[in-house]
Design an enzyme around this catalytic site. Structure first.
Site, PDB file in Angstrom:
ATOM      1  CB  CYS B 105      -0.897   0.008   1.238  1.00 12.38           C
ATOM      2  SG  CYS B 105      -1.858   1.527   1.384  1.00 12.38           S
ATOM      3  CB  CYS B 108      -2.124   4.687   4.246  1.00  6.87           C
ATOM      4  SG  CYS B 108      -3.560   3.981   3.419  1.00  6.87           S
ATOM      5  CB  SER B 109      -0.410   0.923   6.669  1.00  6.98           C
ATOM      6  OG  SER B 109      -1.474   1.523   7.394  1.00  6.98           O
ATOM      7  CB  CYS B 110      -4.637  -0.704   2.562  1.00  2.04           C
ATOM      8  SG  CYS B 110      -5.368   0.936   2.641  1.00  2.04           S
TER       9      CYS B 110
END
Lengths: 219, 211
Positions: B105, B108-110
């Site tokens: 991702c 962000c940090s999906c």
């Protein structure tokens, strides 16, 4: 916005240096554990959505975003959301004590509510009346979008040509959701050859990325 | 929050600031401490990559399940009891001898929490997020994963609420293994795509530690 968070293809950020899987704890310190819980619990007050939450973390000086650790950015984000929604004041944040009573009548989730909320999640799929504009196999170009707002079209694909690989159906459109407007748009997985993205193609790789219809034009 | 606040305003240390924020929210009645503990406990102890290993090992032994998993991952995974936040819309992508999948991702940090738990620190770091899309082969090599040049590497950048889980190739020499035995070969990293599934010989030499 193309802030410090928009990292795809950026260079000079160093090696990954992963911690071995068998040794890595879920949290690396007590404060990480707490800010993770605080962020989710505060989110359950229902005063902001996931895109507003992301945008709160993105709206930082890029140097700060990159210097901060991951959960430091979560701290910055949740403080911003609590302040902007009037749930806490700057003075209270500074002193750590209550100086103004809570004015709103919020439903604060209990321990029993938490399990239900986590299990139900927040689906973003939406029924749309309009048919999808693109079909798998279509060539599309990603529109340039130099916005100050929140978008999920990363800088590295803007202006590039790719191919529709999948239609995921209608999903909540982040660029509107961040403004509190619930709007559905068709969502596609779009495939790019690494040559189209980076100008070299001999490493035999490709990138597939989810993009909403308003980001795309027929190529 | 101006970005220089931590130079001018006490308390300066992040641990103290988080503690102060937690006290404030509890005192204001905005957060129930029992609910807070429940959230942390759930993601620290109950949800984790063993869920994903269960899904993968079942797909390796059960062709019907695998078919359903590839067509409707959200439904197939829910049938094993895994559903909820950050797993509302799952897509499983299958590795084959000619195609290797890798998930990132960049914005962000999906990450698919329902099957993998919370992401490791490196997944959320700037080096991984920046380089996975532009030089995936070099990234794989940093994890000790070397693929033949003719294998296509397909990177999935999770920009939407779709969450991607890699279905690794079943290691050879496991034809008579049970689903439970196979689960031990499925690492978190193999389901992100930075590594391959373990091979039988690695089990004796490496400690189990995917929790």
């Amino acid at each position: 916005m193309q802030g410090g968070h928009d990292l795809g293809g950026k260079q000079g950020l160093g090696p990954i240096d992963p911690e071995p899987e068998s040794e890595e704890p879920v949290f690396h310190s007590e404060w990480e554990r707490r800010i993770f819980g605080i962020t989710l619990a505060a989110g359950m007050l229902g005063q902001w959505n996931i895109d507003q939450s992301r945008f709160a973390r993105e709206r930082q000086h890029p140097a700060d975003y990159l210097r901060n650790s991951y959960y430091e950015n979560w701290y910055e984000g949740v403080c911003k959301l609590l302040l902007e929604n009037g749930l806490i004041s700057e003075t209270e944040l500074l002193n750590g004590t209550v100086s103004e009573p809570v004015v709103s009548e919020l439903r604060v989730p209990s321990r029993e509510d938490v399990e239900k909320i986590l299990n139900s999640g927040g689906p973003t799929q939406m029924e749309l009346e309009s048919p999808p504009k693109f079909q798998p196999g279509d060539q599309v170009r990603v529109n340039r979008n130099y916005t100050n707002g929140h978008t999920r079209a990363p800088a590295y694909v803007q202006g590039c040509i790719g191919e529709i690989a999948m239609h995921h159906g209608g999903h909540v459109f982040p660029d509107a959701n961040v403004k509190g407007q619930l709007q559905g748009e068709h969502l596609y997985a779009v495939r790019f050859s690494s040559k189209n993205l980076w100008g070299y193609g001999n490493d035999n790789s490709e990138v597939t990325i989810d993009l909403w219809e308003p980001y795309l034009a027929k190529a | 929050m101006s970005h220089d606040h931590d130079h001018t305003e006490p308390p300066s240390d992040i641990a103290l600031r988080v503690k102060a924020l937690e006290s404030l929210l509890i005192e204001k009645g905005l957060v129930d401490p029992a609910a807070l503990d429940e959230i942390i406990d759930n993601y620290e102890h109950r949800v984790g990559p063993r869920n994903g290993a269960h899904v993968v090992a079942k797909a390796w032994v059960d062709q019907d399940f695998k078919q359903r998993l590839l067509e409707d991952a959200t439904g197939a995974v829910a049938s094993l009891g895994y559903s909820g936040r950050q797993g509302e819309h799952l897509q499983v992508v299958e590795n084959t001898p000619g195609l290797h999948n890798l998930v990132v991702c960049t914005l962000c940090s999906c990450y698919p929490w329902t099957v993998l738990g919370l992401p490791p620190a490196w997944y959320k770091s700037a080096p991984y997020r920046s380089r996975a899309v532009s030089e995936p082969r070099a990234v794989l090599e940093e994890f000790g994963t070397q693929l033949p040049q003719d294998v296509t590497i397909r990177v999935w950048d999770s920009t939407s609420e779709m969450r991607y889980l890699v279905l690794p190739i079943r290691p050879t020499g496991t034809e008579d293994w049970t689903e439970e035995q196979l689960q031990k070969l499925v690492t978190r990293n193999s389901m992100i795509g930075v590594e391959l599934a373990r091979v039988p010989g690695e089990l004796e030499s490496q400690p189990q530690g995917n929790n």
